[in-house]
Write a protein that holds these residues in place. Structure first.
Motif, PDB file in Angstrom:
ATOM      1  N   PRO A  31       0.767  -1.260   0.000  1.00 27.70           N
ATOM      2  CA  PRO A  31       0.000   0.000   0.000  1.00 27.70           C
ATOM      3  C   PRO A  31       0.798   1.310   0.000  1.00 27.70           C
ATOM      4  N   PHE A  32       2.126   1.239   0.029  1.00 29.25           N
ATOM      5  CA  PHE A  32       2.913   2.478   0.098  1.00 29.25           C
ATOM      6  C   PHE A  32       3.969   2.504  -1.006  1.00 29.25           C
ATOM      7  N   SER A  33       4.615   3.685  -1.161  1.00 31.65           N
ATOM      8  CA  SER A  33       5.549   3.827  -2.278  1.00 31.65           C
ATOM      9  C   SER A  33       6.995   3.505  -1.912  1.00 31.65           C
ATOM     10  N   SER A  34       7.234   3.111  -0.664  1.00 29.94           N
ATOM     11  CA  SER A  34       8.587   2.647  -0.323  1.00 29.94           C
ATOM     12  C   SER A  34       8.480   1.701   0.859  1.00 29.94           C
ATOM     13  N   THR A  35       9.556   0.960   1.089  1.00 25.76           N
ATOM     14  CA  THR A  35       9.597   0.064   2.245  1.00 25.76           C
ATOM     15  C   THR A  35      11.013   0.062   2.826  1.00 25.76           C
ATOM     16  N   GLY A  36      11.217  -0.765   3.852  1.00 27.99           N
ATOM     17  CA  GLY A  36      12.529  -0.817   4.483  1.00 27.99           C
ATOM     18  C   GLY A  36      12.425  -1.235   5.926  1.00 27.99           C
ATOM     19  N   ALA A  37      13.426  -0.848   6.712  1.00 30.25           N
ATOM     20  CA  ALA A  37      13.450  -1.206   8.129  1.00 30.25           C
ATOM     21  C   ALA A  37      14.474  -0.346   8.842  1.00 30.25           C
ATOM     22  N   ILE A  38      14.239  -0.134  10.134  1.00 28.89           N
ATOM     23  CA  ILE A  38      15.199   0.559  10.998  1.00 28.89           C
ATOM     24  C   ILE A  38      15.528  -0.414  12.124  1.00 28.89           C
ATOM     25  N   ILE A  39      16.769  -0.823  12.185  1.00 28.91           N
ATOM     26  CA  ILE A  39      17.160  -1.771  13.236  1.00 28.91           C
ATOM     27  C   ILE A  39      18.114  -1.046  14.184  1.00 28.91           C
ATOM     28  N   ASP A  40      17.596  -0.746  15.369  1.00 31.01           N
ATOM     29  CA  ASP A  40      18.308   0.094  16.328  1.00 31.01           C
ATOM     30  C   ASP A  40      18.633  -0.738  17.562  1.00 31.01           C
ATOM     31  N   ARG A  41      19.435  -0.160  18.428  1.00 30.41           N
ATOM     32  CA  ARG A  41      19.776  -0.833  19.673  1.00 30.41           C
ATOM     33  C   ARG A  41      19.167  -0.019  20.808  1.00 30.41           C
ATOM     34  N   ALA A  42      18.020  -0.492  21.315  1.00 30.67           N
ATOM     35  CA  ALA A  42      17.300   0.209  22.389  1.00 30.67           C
ATOM     36  C   ALA A  42      16.847  -0.855  23.385  1.00 30.67           C
ATOM     37  N   PRO A  43      17.796  -1.359  24.176  1.00 34.19           N
ATOM     38  CA  PRO A  43      17.505  -2.527  25.024  1.00 34.19           C
ATOM     39  C   PRO A  43      16.383  -2.297  26.023  1.00 34.19           C
ATOM     40  N   ASN A  44      16.146  -1.046  26.410  1.00 34.12           N
ATOM     41  CA  ASN A  44      15.069  -0.795  27.374  1.00 34.12           C
ATOM     42  C   ASN A  44      13.689  -0.745  26.712  1.00 34.12           C
TER      43      ASN A  44
END
Ligand code: TRP
Ligand code: ZN
Length: 473
Positions: free
Chosen positions: A288-301
């Motif tokens: 349904p959208f014109s782009s995709t992807g992912a954000i993989i962060d380090r937020a242990p809490n």
């Protein structure tokens, strides 16, 4: 009724002339009639059963332009958010939702406006007043450290500092930590973000990267989210990121930002994005959208992932299953969004069921085997799991196992009840008919009945509205 479009004042004059009384009777003007404004305050919330203060009455947001500079070292933000909205009633006052730092200036169109704050409510007094149908802008200038928000279940959202930036997530109530707005899933809008961060740091927002420019040791990232988005799905997450740009086989651009410390562990899940998007497109209909992807962060809490629109965000390295879950939400949750939070199973049950389908598709357990297992129908009838109502789990259990697992079980049981042909047509049509919109459980039941030609009252009663382990349906 064309006559109702006559001005109330004109009607009063005509009536006064006829019966011989003084003409000026503004109190008799028809509500909302042009030329006869009836000013009042917009409602402070839309009355969501779980978060009644969320959203606002009296206007509809069209667009957010959110511009800020953020320094991870000092955690200081300098921001200007400009909201473009349409008044839906004559307004002498309206509210925004905002939990962010101190406001130094607020304007409605070009006029400075008085404002007050009360909890998450930002109360604005526009002068001149606003007429129904009028398009107006609200410009809010603020500075300080945006807050971390603690949810009813104790989890963290809003603006969560990390060791190299900030993990920014807003479900169900974190968006007002960093921008003022109408924070209810029913008020979708387009967004543009301008994020300025120290050179070397990346700011990753929803939608497409319009520009990235570095000057005097600072980089400004401009992100544009051209498709309507609920506020809870907005992010501009900041940190050290390894960025990769590619595309799915059908040409949808992919932007992934991965914390360099997590690149190796995340490689497998990231490599599956194109296949997951292609497979879900074949089962749920066009992405349904014109782009995709992912954000993989380090937020242990933080400890959870969120389906932020176009680029889900993960607080640690995800499994392929979690990646599939968050990408499935792009159809169910982000594009098709619940009208009220008590219908959260329409998000979580669908995304969970999508993962069951993905697992079967890739040679793992069949959806039937997953339905049967000990996290699902295999739970003992005496388990407390069965004591939460699917279509009204309560704000504390919105992200507990029931909306996910009982939600997915409900869909699998429905599939068994109405057959594969009707079921897969139903979920595709559901995504198409409600694309970029809002809907609810009652509408889903109507669609299921239409797709199957069956009366499903008893089925949904047992699965969605009653407690207890369904025994027959
Ligand atoms: N919607 C997220 C998912 O299932 C999970 C989530 C969002 C969540 N906000 C949360 C979980 C707050 C716990 C607490 O992908
Ligand atoms: Zn989910």
């Amino acid at each position: 009724m064309r006559i109702s479009r006559l001005s109330g004042a004109a009607l009063a004059v005509a009536a006064g002339a006829l019966i011989g009384v003084p003409a000026a009777q503004p109190a008799l003007a028809a509500p909302g009639a042009p030329g006869a404004p009836r000013y009042s305050a917009g409602a402070a919330g839309v009355g969501d059963p779980y978060f009644p203060d969320q959203g606002n009455g009296g206007f509809d947001v069209q667009h957010y332009d959110i511009a800020f500079a953020y320094d991870p070292a000092t955690r200081h933000m300098d921001a200007v958010t400009t909201i473009t909205a349409v008044a839906t009633q004559d307004l002498d006052q309206f509210n925004l939702d905002f939990r962010g730092p101190e406001i130094s200036e607020l304007k409605v169109d070009k006029h400075p406006a008085a404002f007050a704050r009360d909890g998450q409510e930002l109360i604005v007094t526009p002068r001149p007043k606003l007429k129904s149908g009028q398009v107006f802008t609200v410009t809010v200038k603020y500075a300080g450290t945006p807050p971390v928000i603690t949810d009813p279940d104790g989890s963290l959202e809003g603006w969560v500092p990390t060791d190299d930036g900030a993990f920014v997530a807003g479900e169900p109530q974190g968006a007002p930590a960093w921008f003022p707005g109408s924070d209810h899933p029913t008020d979708k809008a387009t967004f543009t973000f301008h994020a300025t961060v120290p050179e070397g740091i990346t700011a990753v927002g929803n939608g497409s990267l319009v520009s990235q420019t570095t000057e005097n040791g600072r980089t400004t990232f401009v992100w544009d989210s051209a498709e309507p988005m609920a506020t809870y799905l907005a992010t501009v997450t900041i940190g050290n990121f390894t960025v990769t740009e590619s595309a799915t086989p059908s040409g949808i651009p992919i932007y992934t930002a991965v914390d360099p410390r997590l690149v190796t562990q995340s490689a497998n899940a990231v490599s599956k994005i194109p296949d997951i998007i292609e497979y879900f497109s074949s089962v749920f209909g066009p992405y349904p959208f014109s782009s995709t992807g992912a954000i993989i962060d380090r937020a242990p809490n933080v400890g959870y992932a969120l389906e932020t629109q176009t680029k889900p965000i993960f607080s640690s390295s995800p499994s392929v299953g979690t990646m599939a879950h968050e990408l499935a939400h792009q159809w169910y949750g982000d594009s098709v969004t619940p009208t009220k939070w008590s219908d959260i199973w329409l998000n979580e049950g669908f995304a969970t069921y999508a993962t069951w389908l993905w697992t079967e598709h890739t040679g793992g357990a069949t959806a039937q085997q997953t339905f049967n297992n000990s996290s699902n129908y295999g739970r003992a009838a005496t388990s407390s799991f069965w004591q939460t109502v699917l279509a009204d789990p309560g704000s504390v259990d919105m992200f507990g196992s029931v909306p996910y697992n009982r939600g997915a079980m409900t869909l699998h049981a429905l599939r068994g009840k109405i057959g594969d042909t009707a079921f897969f047509k139903l979920i595709k049509d559901w995504a198409a008919e409600n694309r970029h919109g809002n809907t609810d459980t009652a509408a889903f039941i109507r669609s299921a009945e239409k797709a199957s030609g069956m009366d499903l009252t008893a089925f949904f009663d047992v699965w969605a509205f009653q407690k207890g382990k369904p025994a027959s349906w």
